[in-house]
Every structure is written in C-alpha cells, then in structure tokens.
Design an enzyme around this catalytic site. Structure first.
Site, mmCIF file in Angstrom:
data_model
loop_
_atom_site.group_PDB
_atom_site.id
_atom_site.type_symbol
_atom_site.label_atom_id
_atom_site.label_comp_id
_atom_site.label_asym_id
_atom_site.label_seq_id
_atom_site.Cartn_x
_atom_site.Cartn_y
_atom_site.Cartn_z
ATOM 1 N N TRP A 153 8.376 1.856 19.766
ATOM 2 C CA TRP A 153 8.840 2.191 18.407
ATOM 3 C C TRP A 153 10.227 2.803 18.524
ATOM 4 O O TRP A 153 11.211 2.234 18.073
ATOM 5 C CB TRP A 153 7.849 3.145 17.733
ATOM 6 C CG TRP A 153 6.781 2.435 16.967
ATOM 7 C CD1 TRP A 153 6.651 2.392 15.611
ATOM 8 C CD2 TRP A 153 5.696 1.649 17.501
ATOM 9 N NE1 TRP A 153 5.560 1.608 15.272
ATOM 10 C CE2 TRP A 153 4.966 1.153 16.408
ATOM 11 C CE3 TRP A 153 5.293 1.305 18.768
ATOM 12 C CZ2 TRP A 153 3.841 0.338 16.562
ATOM 13 C CZ3 TRP A 153 4.172 0.496 18.935
ATOM 14 C CH2 TRP A 153 3.469 0.028 17.836
ATOM 15 N N ARG A 211 0.831 -1.206 0.000
ATOM 16 C CA ARG A 211 0.000 0.000 0.000
ATOM 17 C C ARG A 211 0.867 1.258 0.000
ATOM 18 O O ARG A 211 2.101 1.175 -0.013
ATOM 19 C CB ARG A 211 -0.926 -0.016 1.207
ATOM 20 C CG ARG A 211 -0.206 0.097 2.537
ATOM 21 C CD ARG A 211 -1.203 -0.007 3.679
ATOM 22 N NE ARG A 211 -0.528 0.052 4.958
ATOM 23 C CZ ARG A 211 -0.888 -0.663 6.017
ATOM 24 N NH1 ARG A 211 -1.904 -1.508 5.934
ATOM 25 N NH2 ARG A 211 -0.245 -0.532 7.150
ATOM 26 N N ASP A 212 0.216 2.392 0.037
ATOM 27 C CA ASP A 212 0.977 3.645 0.034
ATOM 28 C C ASP A 212 1.541 3.885 1.423
ATOM 29 O O ASP A 212 1.077 4.728 2.179
ATOM 30 C CB ASP A 212 0.085 4.819 -0.407
ATOM 31 C CG ASP A 212 -1.136 4.995 0.486
ATOM 32 O OD1 ASP A 212 -1.361 4.136 1.359
ATOM 33 O OD2 ASP A 212 -1.853 5.993 0.321
ATOM 34 N N GLU A 213 2.548 3.094 1.761
ATOM 35 C CA GLU A 213 3.168 3.214 3.072
ATOM 36 C C GLU A 213 4.629 2.771 2.950
ATOM 37 O O GLU A 213 5.485 3.574 2.729
ATOM 38 C CB GLU A 213 2.408 2.380 4.105
ATOM 39 C CG GLU A 213 2.986 2.523 5.489
ATOM 40 C CD GLU A 213 1.950 2.534 6.589
ATOM 41 O OE1 GLU A 213 0.777 2.291 6.327
ATOM 42 O OE2 GLU A 213 2.346 2.811 7.736
ATOM 43 N N GLU A 265 -1.299 -8.497 8.433
ATOM 44 C CA GLU A 265 -1.180 -7.409 9.410
ATOM 45 C C GLU A 265 -2.139 -7.617 10.581
ATOM 46 O O GLU A 265 -1.806 -7.348 11.726
ATOM 47 C CB GLU A 265 -1.496 -6.079 8.718
ATOM 48 C CG GLU A 265 -1.432 -4.871 9.635
ATOM 49 C CD GLU A 265 -1.589 -3.571 8.866
ATOM 50 O OE1 GLU A 265 -2.199 -3.592 7.771
ATOM 51 O OE2 GLU A 265 -1.108 -2.532 9.355
ATOM 52 N N HIS A 282 2.669 -8.425 6.207
ATOM 53 C CA HIS A 282 3.238 -7.602 7.267
ATOM 54 C C HIS A 282 4.034 -8.542 8.152
ATOM 55 O O HIS A 282 3.486 -9.483 8.698
ATOM 56 C CB HIS A 282 2.067 -7.051 8.093
ATOM 57 C CG HIS A 282 2.060 -5.581 8.235
ATOM 58 N ND1 HIS A 282 1.801 -4.736 7.186
ATOM 59 C CD2 HIS A 282 2.219 -4.791 9.326
ATOM 60 C CE1 HIS A 282 1.817 -3.489 7.631
ATOM 61 N NE2 HIS A 282 2.076 -3.493 8.926
ATOM 62 N N ASP A 339 8.058 -2.495 14.217
ATOM 63 C CA ASP A 339 7.936 -3.696 13.401
ATOM 64 C C ASP A 339 9.298 -4.375 13.304
ATOM 65 O O ASP A 339 9.429 -5.591 13.436
ATOM 66 C CB ASP A 339 7.433 -3.349 11.991
ATOM 67 C CG ASP A 339 6.120 -2.571 11.986
ATOM 68 O OD1 ASP A 339 5.993 -1.616 12.777
ATOM 69 O OD2 ASP A 339 5.217 -2.913 11.209
HETATM 70 C C1 BGC Z 1 2.095 0.229 10.041
HETATM 71 C C2 BGC Z 1 2.541 -0.529 11.250
HETATM 72 C C3 BGC Z 1 3.199 0.502 12.108
HETATM 73 C C4 BGC Z 1 2.070 1.387 12.546
HETATM 74 C C5 BGC Z 1 2.317 2.365 13.610
HETATM 75 C C6 BGC Z 1 1.010 1.148 10.466
HETATM 76 O O1 BGC Z 1 0.436 1.840 9.438
HETATM 77 O O2 BGC Z 1 1.737 -0.566 9.001
HETATM 78 O O3 BGC Z 1 3.080 -1.721 11.048
HETATM 79 O O4 BGC Z 1 4.034 0.070 13.078
HETATM 80 O O5 BGC Z 1 1.447 2.012 11.461
HETATM 81 O O6 BGC Z 1 1.427 2.057 14.532
#
Ligand code: BGC
Length: 951
Positions: free
Chosen positions: A549, A487-489, A770, A791, A496
């Site tokens: 994180w 996706r757009d990410e 995910e 994911h 992660d």
């Molecule tokens: C990602 C996660 C990430 C999270 C932050 C999501 O959009 O795909 O894996 O850690 O945002 O909470």
C-alpha cells in the site's frame, strides 16, 4: 505522395492539460504529439516560443521565451525556462517541428493561463453561514425523512450583486471548504462537478479558474453560490468513531472575480462580509447519504439581479488565510455521459426499479410533470438486485445513497442532485404519479481524464472484460482514485491505485489526475516520513502504511515517469521515496520487513493459502529500494542511486537467503526442475510468493526458471486458476508471459469458474467485482460488510489485454513509448487490436489470423522506433506491404529469427506484415464465442441480470 499528411505536431498540452486556466506551476511543461502519414518522417529539431499574445508569436522581438531551434529527434516536451511568468495572465505558445526531409517546420499554437503566483494577492476571504442556521424549525411529522437524524444541514446560499461596464471581461477564481456550485446571473459558471475536489484540506485547498466573460452583462450582475459539505464536513469513509466532518463542521466559500473593463480598468469582486446568505431548496447534500431538495423552500430569483436580499443576514467571515490555496492541477470531475434506462420494472405502491444496464458512478436526472406540495419522490440506488428484483443495499453499509425531492405544486421539475454521487446500476424511484413513466437518465460523473485507449478482439468475453475494466476506472476516478464508488468508503487506497495504474494509463491520459493525487499522497505522509494506506488522509483516522500500500508512493511516480516521459514525477517524489525506504530500513535493520507494517493487509482477498506476510513485505521493500535507486539514477543523483541500489541488492539477497530454497538440479517432480534446473521453493509456496519474487527480480541467477516452473505448476494444479489476492493478480499475466507461459495467461482469461474474471461476466457484471465470488448461484451475496461490485483492483488484468493479447507495449528501458515493443500473443484468438494515444502520438497494433496467415498492422509515431515480434512458423513467408522485407524496404531491419517468430526493428510509420501462421484454435478463436449468461440457479437470481422489462 500527394495527399499524405507530413510530420505535424498536434494535441498541444500544458501541464498535461489542454489550454488550462489558472495554473500555478512556475515552469510549466509544454508538450505536443506527432503524426505523419509517412515512414521515417521523424523530427530532427523543435522550437518552442512563448508570447503574451497570438500575434506576438510571429514577432521574434516580442517573445517572452524562445528555445531557439533545438536539434532533437525524440523530445515531445519542454519545461518552460524563461523569465518568471506573471500571474493571472494568458500566454500563447507555438511549437515548430522540423522534419528530416525539408527545411520548413510544421507548427501548432496553443495557450495557457497562469493563476495566482506568490506575487499576486488574494482579496477574497473565506465566508460561511456561521454556527446558527437561520431556518425556523417545524416539529417532525410521521414519515419525515429519516436522514435528518444524521445531523445533515441545509446547503448555504451566498450571493452578492455588483455592477459591470459593457464589454467587461472576467475571470473568477473559486474554492470551497466543501463543494461549491457558482452561478453568474443565473447561469452555471463552468462545468466542474464536486469542485474544488478532494484534498487534505489541512494541507491544501484547490481553486478553479473560469472565464465568465460571456456571462457578464452591463449593469447589475449577481454572483450566487451554493455550498455543501462534500469531503470537508460530510460523511467519508467508514470509521464509526469519525464517520464525517473530518476537516470542518460546515462548508465555507471563497471566490474572487477579476473584471477588466473595455478601457483596461480592473475591479475585484471578492467574497467578504458583504455577501448575503440564506438556505434554500437543498435541505441536505452529502456524498454518501444523498441529497434532498424541498421546493417549498425556494427563494425564487435569488441567483438573478433584482432579487431583494435585504432580509438575508450577512455572511460570516470565517478565515482570511490564503496560504493553503493551490490551483487545481487536474481536470475536474464532469458529467461525462448520460445513460437511458434499459428497463423499468413496476412494483406495488407505484415503485419503479430502473435498470441502466451499467454499473456506474453518478446520479439521476429526473424530469417530473407535476409534484403536489409536500409530495415526495424518493430515489434509492443499488449496484445489484436481490432475489425479489428489489434493490440489494446491504453492501452499501451506512451509505444511504438516497435522493429526495419534495414538491411545491409547480408544473415541470427537473431534479438532479448537485453535491452527491452514487455507485449504482439500478435506481428505485417511489412517489411518482402511478400512471406516468419516469423520464430519467443516469448522469455519469468522473474526473475528466481524456480517453486514450482502445482494445478489441475476436472474443466477446475479453471485449466485455475490457469494458468492465474501463467502467471500473470511470467509476472510481472521482477527484481521487477510489476503491469503490458505492459504500461508505470511497477512499484513495494506495495499493488499489498502484496495481491498477498500468491499466489506467493505457485506457486514459491520467497524467494530470495523478499529478494532483501524488500531492495528496505526499500530504498524507506521517511525521516520520511514511507513506500511508489512503490519501487524502482523513482527520482522526490513524494510517500507518502497509507493504504494497505505502509502496505505491514509490511505484506510482515510477510508472507515471515511464508512461508520460516526464521526469518531474520522479523529481517531486524522490525525497519522499528515499524517506519511505529509509523508514522501513530503520525499523527492519536485518532487512526482513516485519516491523512497522501498519495493518499489513498482505495479499488482500487471496482465496487460497495466505502468503507469509514477511515474504510479501520484504519483496515490496526490495522493489521500493530498487525503484528509488532507478529514480535517483534518472535524476542524476549518483550517490543516492548507489546507496539504494546497494540496499536493494542486500534486501534481495536477504529475501533469497530467508525465503528461497533450491535443491537440485533434479528432474521429474511437478513444478520442479527438468533438464538440469534446480527445484526452487519460496516460503509459503503460494502463487503470490513466486509472482512477487519473479516480478521484482529477487531470485539469484539460475533460480528464476525453476521458480517460474513452480508458479506455473501451482496455477495449473489450481485449475488453471489464480489463488492470489489483488497484489498477486496484478503480476500474474505479465510474469507468466515473461517466463514463456502466455498460454497460461490466456487460460486464466478463459476460465469461467470462481476464481476467474469470466465468472462475474457470466453473471451479469458490468464492472469488476471486489471479490471473485461477490455473488454465486449457490451462496448468493458474499459478506455484505465488504462486497463491492465496482472495484477496479482485480481489473489490473486490463494492462495485459493491451500489452499481451494485442501486443502493444514499450521496451523495458523505454519511456513515453520511444521504443515500442510489438509482440502479439494470439493464444486461441482470431484477431485483436489496440490503440493508445501516447505522449508521443498514436501507437496502434492490429493482428488477425486468417487462412493460414497472420496479418499484423503496426503504427509507430514519429520519433519512435519499434521492435516487432512477428509470430510465424515460416520466416521465409514474411511480407511487408506485399514485399519481401529486404534492404530495399526502408526503415525496416530484420534482427533475428527465433523459434516461433521473426524479430524486426522498424522506424516510425505504418507497417503491414503478413506471414504464415497456424489458424486460431479453441473456442475463443471464434468471433462472438462468449456464451450468454446461464440461467441462475433456482431461487437465486444473478445480480446484474434481472430479466428485461422494457416499458
Ligand atoms: C478496500 C480495498 C483496500 C482495503 C485495504 C478495503 O476496504 O476496499 O480495496 O485496499 O480495504 O485492505
């Protein structure tokens, strides 16, 4: 013993890479692994020497550096500590390893090449096309490809010819702000994809070095580059206010070819204003949107000598700064595999849906016989299909993931996009000749992290789970560790990565990959010293690190140090670790982490009751403080070690005071104490709360058992099931296991209902989802705004397949597998095995239960030792290679007999134990017991399990 291989070094690495070209580490780490066919064949000394040529290695008088013979039984690496290494030079090195048994050392040679050092001057300057594209423009016609509306521009072509003498040798150093593909005389230079890789280009830009000697010819030669937006100026992430062009507005290129003639003369051909530029067939190329090739724009022969470029404008010099150029520290993304279609389904209008049988990151290569001028072939990509068997793309959000080919009438075209990749299992191809079958493969792209792990067992479901985890890793290690490839990410989310790293580092050698990414993590830090949530950082996107994180900036170097026995991971990060812990401390002087929590994602995606945010945050605060103390200790920074150890202890105490209650000792109640243990409750009473407290050792003495009991009670009463998000998931199996509940860890692995790992597998998953319930028979697809089917985060269980199920682990105080911990947890399985290519050599475990016996084979690399926990009900039944283990079996000592197992200490070599053991029970004990996916509910088709329709 004749024929048995004796101690020998192999797999020589420089900076964790095989014969790297162009490294800029001034004190490169030179490492080797050890193998031997004998027991106890350990090294007693090593010697490393470095010279300017292979021949010079034999002449002590001509060595550049020589460690001499170093008495050492465990080291398998040295950091170069000789005179300053000249830049742009090849160095040869040799390691000699002496075994205990004889005088003659075993030897192996390798080499590396340095890149630019501070003493080497770049001649190349950055060039590009300037603000005005040179194309004429036609008015859009009906059906014109809509992506043009997104402001995507044609890829600049840049060329320059030069002459070379016969017999010249050449190295070319190449970079781009954007992505590049370089050709020399029409031939591809190197095999890097998506180079130079993603970094925060405001801090550093990587260059790669290639040996182009074989591509040079006498007379006219041509360097021809195509550049694309990539992460520099294309779409990245999901921020609607800044969806693309994060670092720049148009791609730029830089290359420097250094030619050495047969007489030793050197010439430099570098990017400058004399290069010519135009655009060609690639009308746009974008990582998220896809790529469009229009063959009608072909400038035939532009990559070859003899092409007349006099009509092409000169390139624009955009910048002359070299300050941010660094040598790529990792192996690049490469095309790592090709998959053929598993099935092709025809739909109306000549549309085909191709199923590759595997969710992956990459793109298609399509071979087409003929395409009329102006005719288009459009390829769309998706991870899953909808109820009608067509692509489901809602979860890609704004990523168009569409590649287009426009024909010019030529016969036979091979179309493969060059500057994009997609996350997909299915591709929809339209525009092909109705009668022809598509000749297509999926090209799998990922960072070239050498595969280093194998896992197998008697349960087909667990084997499939391991495969899904592995494919999640492959799909998401693309220059940086991304959350998802579709996706757009596609961002380098830190949590992660930290939860998945223990799995990743068992599956593959990720030392170089994370060396590079930790630089990104460091570059991303906020001005006040905070780690962020994603790295590389995107311009214009605020990013204040959240608990779990940002803490990855501490956790990841620590885990890499333990996996790869390389303290430089800690040395490079220690200041940042301290700054991070200090920052959280400054904002939270009462030691409960409530302030400066960024977006506080907490235990992201937990299906159950949320864990109080302060519990999650404070646990991570304590953990980071403690690991920082450990790191300082390893590096010999005693004052820092004391300071952070004290802080960690204070946070731990605060955690216990604020969040933990203990009553008792009492007995009886579910999850409460029995046998005189206190009833322990952690605020929120969630699984994740207990997991964090136990994993990070936050509980006062005497409370861990009560907390573990409560945790087990919560897991049992939920199914048994996990109600955690991905912070909790990563800890679940190791913590349950550490507290004597490996049976529950196994039970979680057997569960088939949501939430469980098996549920997606039963519904066609080929990668980890995910969400536990990304698709269910009753509800169909979950929230399309966040529903990736690839994911790796929940794939953090992969670690326990190795460490727990197979029993391949290292002792808590071991680094780089010096002290193995072999402790199989058979559960109901009939057999399991794992293998890991460690920095020290091959580590392997294989156990099998059969006819009331367990057989356990163990391989311990030279220089290492192992604690072997042999599960048996009858210690007297133990045999090793058929002998009763006693004083006459060398390299083996029985340490103790414990309930359910016997503990041995063994030296290096291979061992084969057998002992009495009850036969496997339960359905997972039967080989291949995993059932095939059930039929989907009426009206709902399992997303990955569209029926086969092989042409
Ligand atoms: C990602 C996660 C990430 C999270 C932050 C999501 O959009 O795909 O894996 O850690 O945002 O909470």
């Amino acid at each position: 013993m004749s024929g048995v291989r004796r101690l020998r070094p192999y797999a020589l690495r420089c900076e964790h890479r095989t014969t790297p070209l162009g490294i800029d580490e001034p004190a490169p780490r030179l490492s080797w692994r050890l193998a031997s066919g004998l027991r106890g064949d350990d090294p007693v000394a090593h010697r490393v020497r470095v010279a300017g040529s292979a021949e010079d290695l034999d002449d002590d008088g001509r060595l550049i550096w020589d460690t001499g013979r170093v008495a050492d039984r465990v080291a398998t690496a040295v950091d170069y500590a000789g005179p300053v290494l000249a830049g742009l030079t090849r160095f040869h090195w040799r390691v000699s390893v002496w075994p205990a048994s004889s005088g003659a050392p075993a030897e192996a040679d390798s080499w590396f090449e340095t890149g630019f050092t501070p003493a080497d001057r770049w001649h190349a300057v950055w060039i590009g096309q300037g603000p005005c594209p040179v194309d004429v423009m036609d008015a859009p016609t009906e059906g014109e490809f809509a992506l043009d509306d997104r402001g995507l521009a044609p890829c600049p072509l840049l060329r320059r010819s030069f002459t070379a003498p016969a017999g010249a040798r050449g190295r070319v150093h190449v970079s781009a702000r954007g992505l590049y593909e370089l050709r020399l005389n029409g031939e591809r230079v190197g095999d890097a994809e998506l180079a130079p890789g993603w970094t925060d280009y405001r801090h550093r830009v990587q260059y790669q070095t290639y040996d182009v000697t074989a591509l040079l010819r006498e007379g006219e030669n041509v360097l021809a580059a195509t550049v694309a937006d990539g992460w520099w100026s294309g779409f990245v992430g999901f921020e609607p206010r800044r969806a693309g062009a994060h670092y720049g507005s148009a791609p730029q290129f830089l290359a420097e070819l250094r030619l050495t003639g047969p007489d030793g003369d050197s010439t430099v051909i570098a990017t400058d204003g004399s290069w010519r530029t135009a655009t060609g067939t690639i009308r746009h190329a974008d990582l998220l949107m896809g790529e469009c090739h229009d063959l009608r724009y072909a400038a035939e022969g532009w990559e070859l000598p003899g092409f007349d470029d006099s009509g092409w404008p000169s390139a624009l010099v955009t910048d002359t700064d070299h300050g941010l150029l660094v040598a790529g520290a990792d192996e690049p993304v490469r095309a790592m595999a090709e998959l053929r279609p598993r099935s092709v389904k025809r739909h109306s209008g000549g549309v085909r849906v191709v199923d590759f049988g595997q969710n992956l990151a990459g793109r298609l290569r399509l071979s087409i016989r003929h395409l009329a001028p102006g005719a288009r072939v459009v390829i769309r990509h998706a991870e899953v299909l909808d109820d009608s068997g067509r692509l489901y793309t809602a979860n890609l959000r704004t990523a168009a993931a569409t590649d287009v080919l426009v024909g010019d009438g030529r016969e036979h075209i091979v179309f493969e996009p060059r500057f994009t990749y997609h996350g997909f299992r299915y591709a929809e191809i339209s525009g092909l000749d109705e009668s022809a079958e598509p000749d297509v493969v999926a090209v799998v792209l990922h960072s070239d992290t050498p595969w280093a792990g194998e896992f197998d067992c008697s349960d087909a479901g667990l084997r499939q789970l391991h495969e899904c985890v592995a494919w999640g890793q492959r799909s998401n290690f693309v220059s940086v560790p991304t959350d998802c490839p579709q996706r757009d990410e596609r961002l380098g989310w830190l949590a992660d990565a930290q939860v998945f790293l223990p799995t990743a580092a068992l599956n593959a050698d990720v030392a170089a990959f994370f060396t590079k990414w930790l630089r990104d993590v460091d570059d991303a830090r906020t001005p006040d010293g905070g780690f962020t949530n994603v790295a590389p950082r995107l311009v214009g996107v605020a990013d204040e690190g959240a608990p779990g994180w940002a803490d990855a900036g501490v956790i990841i170097p620590w885990h890499l140090y333990r996996s790869y026995d390389d303290p430089r991971f800690l040395a490079r990060s220690l200041d940042s670790m301290c700054a991070w812990v200090d920052l959280v401390h400054r904002h939270n002087p009462d030691l409960v982490w409530r302030h400066r929590v960024g977006p506080h994602f907490s235990d992201w995606l937990a299906p159950g009751t949320p864990t109080p945010r302060e519990v999650v945050a404070t646990a991570y605060f304590a953990h980071s403080a403690r690991l920082t103390a450990e790191a300082a200790g390893v590096l010999g920074h005693r004052e820092r070690e004391r300071r952070y150890r004290r802080l960690a202890e204070d946070i731990r105490r605060t955690f216990a005071e604020r969040f933990v209650t203990s009553r008792g000792p009492t007995g009886g109640e579910a999850g409460g104490g029995t046998g005189g243990e206190p009833v322990v409750r952690i605020a929120g009473d969630t699984q994740t709360g207990y997991l964090l407290a136990l994993a990070f050792e936050l509980l006062p003495a005497g409370q861990a058992a009560g907390a573990a009991r409560r945790l087990a009670g919560l897991v049992e009463s939920a199914g048994p099931a996990l109600l955690t998000g991905f912070l909790g998931v990563a800890l679940a199996a190791p913590v349950l296991d550490a507290h004597g509940r490996s049976d529950l860890a196994h039970a979680l692995l057997l569960r088939e209902e949501v939430p469980s790992w098996r549920f997606p597998l039963l519904h066609g998953a080929t990668t980890i989802w995910e969400r536990w319930d990304g698709w269910t028979p009753g509800e169909g697809f979950r929230a399309p705004k966040m529903n990736s089917f690839n994911h790796y985060a929940l794939g953090s269980i992969g670690e326990w397949l190795y460490r727990g199920v197979a029993g391949l682990d290292q002792a808590p105080d071991s680094t780089g597998y010096r002290k193995l911990l072999i402790r199989p947890r058979p559960g109901g399985l009939g057999h399991a095995s794992a293998r890991h290519e460690s920095v020290r050599g091959t580590v392997a475990v294989a156990w099998e239960r059969h006819g009331g016996l367990i057989s356990l084979r163990v391989t311990v690399p030279p220089g290492a030792t192992a604690e072997v926990h042999l599960p048996t009900t009858d210690p007297g039944s133990v045999r090793e290679s058929g002998l009763v283990p006693g004083p006459d079996v060398p390299h083996l000592t029985r340490v103790r007999i414990a309930p359910g197992h016997v503990l041995y200490h063994v030296g290096s070599g291979s061992y084969h134990f057998t002992a009495a053991h009850p036969p496997a029970e339960g359905r997972s004990g039967t080989p291949g017991a995993h059932r095939p996916p059930p039929s989907p509910a009426p009206g709902r088709r399992a997303p990955g399990s569209y029926e086969e329709d092989t042409p």
